[in-house]
Design a protein around this motif. Structure first.
Motif, PDB file in Angstrom:
ATOM      1  N   ALA A  85     -20.985  36.453 -24.558  1.00 41.63           N
ATOM      2  CA  ALA A  85     -19.866  35.772 -23.893  1.00 41.63           C
ATOM      3  C   ALA A  85     -18.830  36.775 -23.406  1.00 41.63           C
ATOM      4  O   ALA A  85     -18.346  36.704 -22.262  1.00 41.63           O
ATOM      5  CB  ALA A  85     -19.231  34.777 -24.860  1.00 41.63           C
ATOM      6  N   ALA A  86     -18.497  37.734 -24.270  1.00 46.55           N
ATOM      7  CA  ALA A  86     -17.451  38.703 -23.915  1.00 46.55           C
ATOM      8  C   ALA A  86     -17.870  39.528 -22.700  1.00 46.55           C
ATOM      9  O   ALA A  86     -17.070  39.756 -21.784  1.00 46.55           O
ATOM     10  CB  ALA A  86     -17.170  39.616 -25.109  1.00 46.55           C
ATOM     11  N   GLU A  87     -19.150  39.952 -22.689  1.00 44.86           N
ATOM     12  CA  GLU A  87     -19.614  40.779 -21.568  1.00 44.86           C
ATOM     13  C   GLU A  87     -19.655  39.990 -20.264  1.00 44.86           C
ATOM     14  O   GLU A  87     -19.589  40.568 -19.180  1.00 44.86           O
ATOM     15  CB  GLU A  87     -20.988  41.381 -21.897  1.00 44.86           C
ATOM     16  CG  GLU A  87     -20.850  42.591 -22.808  1.00 44.86           C
ATOM     17  CD  GLU A  87     -22.117  42.898 -23.597  1.00 44.86           C
ATOM     18  OE1 GLU A  87     -23.209  42.473 -23.162  1.00 44.86           O
ATOM     19  OE2 GLU A  87     -22.000  43.555 -24.655  1.00 44.86           O
ATOM     20  N   ALA A  88     -19.728  38.658 -20.380  1.00 47.36           N
ATOM     21  CA  ALA A  88     -19.711  37.819 -19.174  1.00 47.36           C
ATOM     22  C   ALA A  88     -18.272  37.486 -18.770  1.00 47.36           C
ATOM     23  O   ALA A  88     -18.048  36.702 -17.838  1.00 47.36           O
ATOM     24  CB  ALA A  88     -20.506  36.543 -19.422  1.00 47.36           C
ATOM     25  N   GLY A  89     -17.303  38.033 -19.498  1.00 46.64           N
ATOM     26  CA  GLY A  89     -15.904  37.832 -19.126  1.00 46.64           C
ATOM     27  C   GLY A  89     -15.290  36.543 -19.651  1.00 46.64           C
ATOM     28  O   GLY A  89     -14.192  36.157 -19.241  1.00 46.64           O
ATOM     29  N   LEU A  90     -15.979  35.874 -20.577  1.00 48.28           N
ATOM     30  CA  LEU A  90     -15.399  34.663 -21.163  1.00 48.28           C
ATOM     31  C   LEU A  90     -14.334  35.048 -22.187  1.00 48.28           C
ATOM     32  O   LEU A  90     -14.391  36.119 -22.784  1.00 48.28           O
ATOM     33  CB  LEU A  90     -16.489  33.829 -21.843  1.00 48.28           C
ATOM     34  CG  LEU A  90     -17.622  33.328 -20.946  1.00 48.28           C
ATOM     35  CD1 LEU A  90     -18.672  32.600 -21.767  1.00 48.28           C
ATOM     36  CD2 LEU A  90     -17.066  32.412 -19.848  1.00 48.28           C
ATOM     37  N   ALA A  91     -13.361  34.147 -22.366  1.00 43.10           N
ATOM     38  CA  ALA A  91     -12.295  34.422 -23.330  1.00 43.10           C
ATOM     39  C   ALA A  91     -12.863  34.397 -24.750  1.00 43.10           C
ATOM     40  O   ALA A  91     -13.546  33.454 -25.144  1.00 43.10           O
ATOM     41  CB  ALA A  91     -11.181  33.394 -23.178  1.00 43.10           C
ATOM     42  N   VAL A  92     -12.568  35.463 -25.486  1.00 40.65           N
ATOM     43  CA  VAL A  92     -13.088  35.613 -26.841  1.00 40.65           C
ATOM     44  C   VAL A  92     -11.960  36.099 -27.743  1.00 40.65           C
ATOM     45  O   VAL A  92     -11.201  36.988 -27.337  1.00 40.65           O
ATOM     46  CB  VAL A  92     -14.244  36.647 -26.841  1.00 40.65           C
ATOM     47  CG1 VAL A  92     -14.554  37.125 -28.239  1.00 40.65           C
ATOM     48  CG2 VAL A  92     -15.499  36.061 -26.192  1.00 40.65           C
ATOM     49  N   ALA A  93     -11.820  35.507 -28.904  1.00 43.31           N
ATOM     50  CA  ALA A  93     -10.872  36.056 -29.889  1.00 43.31           C
ATOM     51  C   ALA A  93     -11.716  36.481 -31.079  1.00 43.31           C
ATOM     52  O   ALA A  93     -12.503  37.405 -30.977  1.00 43.31           O
ATOM     53  CB  ALA A  93      -9.829  35.009 -30.261  1.00 43.31           C
ATOM     54  N   ASP A  94     -11.581  35.769 -32.198  1.00 39.60           N
ATOM     55  CA  ASP A  94     -12.507  36.006 -33.314  1.00 39.60           C
ATOM     56  C   ASP A  94     -13.883  35.478 -32.873  1.00 39.60           C
ATOM     57  O   ASP A  94     -14.883  36.180 -32.915  1.00 39.60           O
ATOM     58  CB  ASP A  94     -11.972  35.263 -34.539  1.00 39.60           C
ATOM     59  CG  ASP A  94     -12.970  35.213 -35.674  1.00 39.60           C
ATOM     60  OD1 ASP A  94     -13.751  36.165 -35.805  1.00 39.60           O
ATOM     61  OD2 ASP A  94     -12.987  34.220 -36.418  1.00 39.60           O
ATOM     62  N   GLY A  95     -13.896  34.233 -32.406  1.00 34.88           N
ATOM     63  CA  GLY A  95     -15.107  33.650 -31.824  1.00 34.88           C
ATOM     64  C   GLY A  95     -14.913  33.429 -30.336  1.00 34.88           C
ATOM     65  O   GLY A  95     -13.909  33.861 -29.758  1.00 34.88           O
ATOM     66  N   ILE A  96     -15.880  32.743 -29.723  1.00 35.99           N
ATOM     67  CA  ILE A  96     -15.776  32.409 -28.296  1.00 35.99           C
ATOM     68  C   ILE A  96     -14.768  31.255 -28.183  1.00 35.99           C
ATOM     69  O   ILE A  96     -14.921  30.222 -28.838  1.00 35.99           O
ATOM     70  CB  ILE A  96     -17.148  31.978 -27.740  1.00 35.99           C
ATOM     71  CG1 ILE A  96     -18.196  33.069 -27.998  1.00 35.99           C
ATOM     72  CG2 ILE A  96     -17.050  31.651 -26.254  1.00 35.99           C
ATOM     73  CD1 ILE A  96     -19.649  32.601 -27.799  1.00 35.99           C
ATOM     74  N   LEU A  97     -13.726  31.462 -27.389  1.00 39.95           N
ATOM     75  CA  LEU A  97     -12.650  30.463 -27.334  1.00 39.95           C
ATOM     76  C   LEU A  97     -13.067  29.246 -26.526  1.00 39.95           C
ATOM     77  O   LEU A  97     -13.532  29.369 -25.392  1.00 39.95           O
ATOM     78  CB  LEU A  97     -11.402  31.087 -26.710  1.00 39.95           C
ATOM     79  CG  LEU A  97     -10.589  32.010 -27.620  1.00 39.95           C
ATOM     80  CD1 LEU A  97      -9.460  32.671 -26.829  1.00 39.95           C
ATOM     81  CD2 LEU A  97     -10.021  31.247 -28.816  1.00 39.95           C
ATOM     82  N   VAL A  98     -12.874  28.070 -27.116  1.00 40.37           N
ATOM     83  CA  VAL A  98     -13.172  26.810 -26.418  1.00 40.37           C
ATOM     84  C   VAL A  98     -11.983  25.870 -26.547  1.00 40.37           C
ATOM     85  O   VAL A  98     -11.118  26.056 -27.411  1.00 40.37           O
ATOM     86  CB  VAL A  98     -14.443  26.126 -26.990  1.00 40.37           C
ATOM     87  CG1 VAL A  98     -15.685  26.951 -26.708  1.00 40.37           C
ATOM     88  CG2 VAL A  98     -14.300  25.852 -28.492  1.00 40.37           C
ATOM     89  N   ASP A  99     -11.975  24.841 -25.681  1.00 35.70           N
ATOM     90  CA  ASP A  99     -10.905  23.840 -25.724  1.00 35.70           C
ATOM     91  C   ASP A  99     -11.357  22.631 -26.546  1.00 35.70           C
ATOM     92  O   ASP A  99     -12.410  22.670 -27.206  1.00 35.70           O
ATOM     93  CB  ASP A  99     -10.481  23.449 -24.295  1.00 35.70           C
ATOM     94  CG  ASP A  99     -11.621  22.776 -23.522  1.00 35.70           C
ATOM     95  OD1 ASP A  99     -12.649  22.398 -24.144  1.00 35.70           O
ATOM     96  OD2 ASP A  99     -11.492  22.629 -22.294  1.00 35.70           O
ATOM     97  N   HIS A 100     -10.579  21.543 -26.481  1.00 33.56           N
ATOM     98  CA  HIS A 100     -10.907  20.347 -27.274  1.00 33.56           C
ATOM     99  C   HIS A 100     -12.274  19.767 -26.931  1.00 33.56           C
ATOM    100  O   HIS A 100     -12.896  19.091 -27.747  1.00 33.56           O
ATOM    101  CB  HIS A 100      -9.835  19.277 -27.062  1.00 33.56           C
ATOM    102  CG  HIS A 100      -8.658  19.474 -27.959  1.00 33.56           C
ATOM    103  ND1 HIS A 100      -8.736  19.326 -29.320  1.00 33.56           N
ATOM    104  CD2 HIS A 100      -7.382  19.829 -27.694  1.00 33.56           C
ATOM    105  CE1 HIS A 100      -7.560  19.567 -29.863  1.00 33.56           C
ATOM    106  NE2 HIS A 100      -6.721  19.885 -28.903  1.00 33.56           N
TER     107      HIS A 100
END
Ligand code: FAD
Length: 406
Positions: free
Chosen positions: A247-262
């Motif tokens: 996910a991170a290499e694809a430029g998705l927002a990542v913190a501890d895990g892959i960040l998602v909304d509700h």
């Protein structure tokens, strides 16, 4: 949405595919998983499987026929290498590219490794996959003493299975108590006593300095305060690292895990993330970003995403719950008990059956039950529906808790 790819053939990935078909999704459905076996349950790996009461066959979440019957293509032993978001393609390490309308990341987590000299010796093992469990099972056969690094759930489950086989077990734990990240002090104290009564020894407040061996095989663990503990096998259970790199290499927002909304959508509306790898807004904790490692979380995340992809509105709001079997004790946790500022114990730990009600700012946030399954089921409702239960009531065995949820 015609073409859905799930990355990760674990608990969450399997459930997403199964729930999509249940919800009526009729398009192409593929699961790409890097382990060579069809989706299986991990919890028994440190419990029934090691105790010889489950086999690889009984761990399978579904028989092979299920996938064929539900038109779910399993690409096992294959690894997703990159996500080409502009063209909505997933590239495998083989170079093959698969197009998707929606991608579900269910990449789970991997074990944290122990960064000390000797950690690469034969007999220093971890427990995450079926292959790991087969290794541990094989080694356990001829072992007289083991050191478990980390007094978390998996370490303690393993320790109790090993002790029951007559093996000398020492658990080395950096914190001052068992399961310190997840459970209250009364529950920790109960399990420490129970494990010590079963012959397990603990070294708290120390880490592992190095692991020593002979002929390439582990023989002892040296703690950070210089103690040497003999070991034919070392089981490292010091937590996991979420698999976020794809996910991170694809430029998705990542913190501890892959960040998602509700809705469990990532920062790309064509990509969801679920299970151990996802950090979501926790509605039971003021929407604080939370990552949870449990079967409940993996399953409920998957169901939520399947509902959304089948065209119905879905917002994730399931109550977290968890279990752990250690020796003869069944621990069940409703809600997220930590952090809390007040605990109330219902029942008598000395009798081996009790529940600890954990409060934060006068609100019931979690209930830990040991051999009191009815309390656990009621607690799930109390917390999920935010029903009132003051501490005095929680402690009062004369009060029938069932009356509160009717
Ligand atoms: P996983 O089950 O880890 O699945 C992710 C899969 O994705 C893995 O197979 C991984 O190899 C694969 N993958 C990763 N990256 C890629 C890639 N790029 N391409 C292809 N595949 C990829 N939970 C409980 O609630 N109760 C318990 O008692 C309990 N006991 C446990 C005991 C053990 C020994 C372990 C290891 C876990 C236990 N858990 C327990 C936790 C629970 O099993 C996990 O929370 C759950 O499996 C998470 O599911 P998941 O699908 O998110 O991740």
């Amino acid at each position: 949405c015609r073409d859905i790819i799930v990355v990760g053939a674990g608990q969450a990935g399997f459930q997403a595919a199964a729930s999509l078909r249940e919800a009526g999704f009729d398009g192409l459905l593929t699961i790409v998983g890097d382990e060579p076996v069809a989706p299986y349950q991990r919890p028994p790996l440190s419990k029934a499987y090691l105790a010889g009461k489950a086999t690889a066959g009984t761990l399978a979440l579904r028989p092979a026929s299920f996938y064929a019957n539900h038109r779910i293509t399993l690409r096992l032993g294959e690894r997703a290498a990159l996500i080409d978001r502009p063209v909505q393609q997933l590239e495998l390490t083989s170079g093959e590219r698969l197009g998707y309308d929606h991608l579900i990341l269910a990449t789970g987590a991997r074990n944290r490794s122990l960064p000390v000299p000797g950690a690469d010796l034969a007999g220093v093992l971890q427990l995450r996959t079926l292959a790991d469990a087969e290794d541990v099972q094989r080694y356990l056969a001829g072992v007289e003493s083991v050191v478990v690094v980390g007094a978390g759930f998996i370490g303690l489950e393993f320790a109790s299975v090993a002790a029951a086989r007559g093996i000398a077990v020492t658990v080395v734990e950096f914190a001052d108590r068992v399961m310190s990240r997840a459970v209250s002090r009364p529950t920790s104290a109960f399990f420490r006593d129970a494990h010590e009564a079963a012959g397990i020894r603990f070294a708290f407040g120390v880490g592992v300095g190095r692991i020593t061996g002979a002929d390439g095989h582990v023989t002892a663990v040296e703690t950070t305060n210089g103690r040497v503990v003999a070991a034919d096998l070392v089981l490292v259970g010091i937590g996991v690292v979420p698999n976020v790199e794809l996910a991170a290499e694809a430029g998705l927002a990542v913190a501890d895990g892959i960040l998602v909304d509700h809705a469990l959508l990532t920062s790309d509306p064509s990509i969801s993330a679920i299970g151990d790898c996802a950090t979501f807004p926790n509605s039971f904790d003021g929407n604080a970003p939370t990552r949870i490692e449990s079967v409940q979380n993996a399953v409920d995340h998957a169901r939520c995403v399947a509902t959304r992809l089948a065209g119905r509105a879905a917002s994730y709001a399931a109550l977290p719950w968890f279990w752990s079997d250690q020796g003869g004790w069944k621990l069940q946790i409703a809600g997220l008990a930590n952090p809390h500022d007040l605990t109330v114990t219902r029942g008598d730990p000395a009798q081996g059956a009790f529940s600890v009600f954990c409060y934060r700012h006068d609100r019931l946030v979690g209930v830990e039950s040991v051999n009191r399954p009815a309390d656990h089921m009621i607690a799930r409702r109390l917390i999920a529906e935010r029903l009132p239960l003051v501490p005095d009531q929680a402690a009062d065995l004369a009060l029938d808790l069932r009356a509160l949820i009717r």
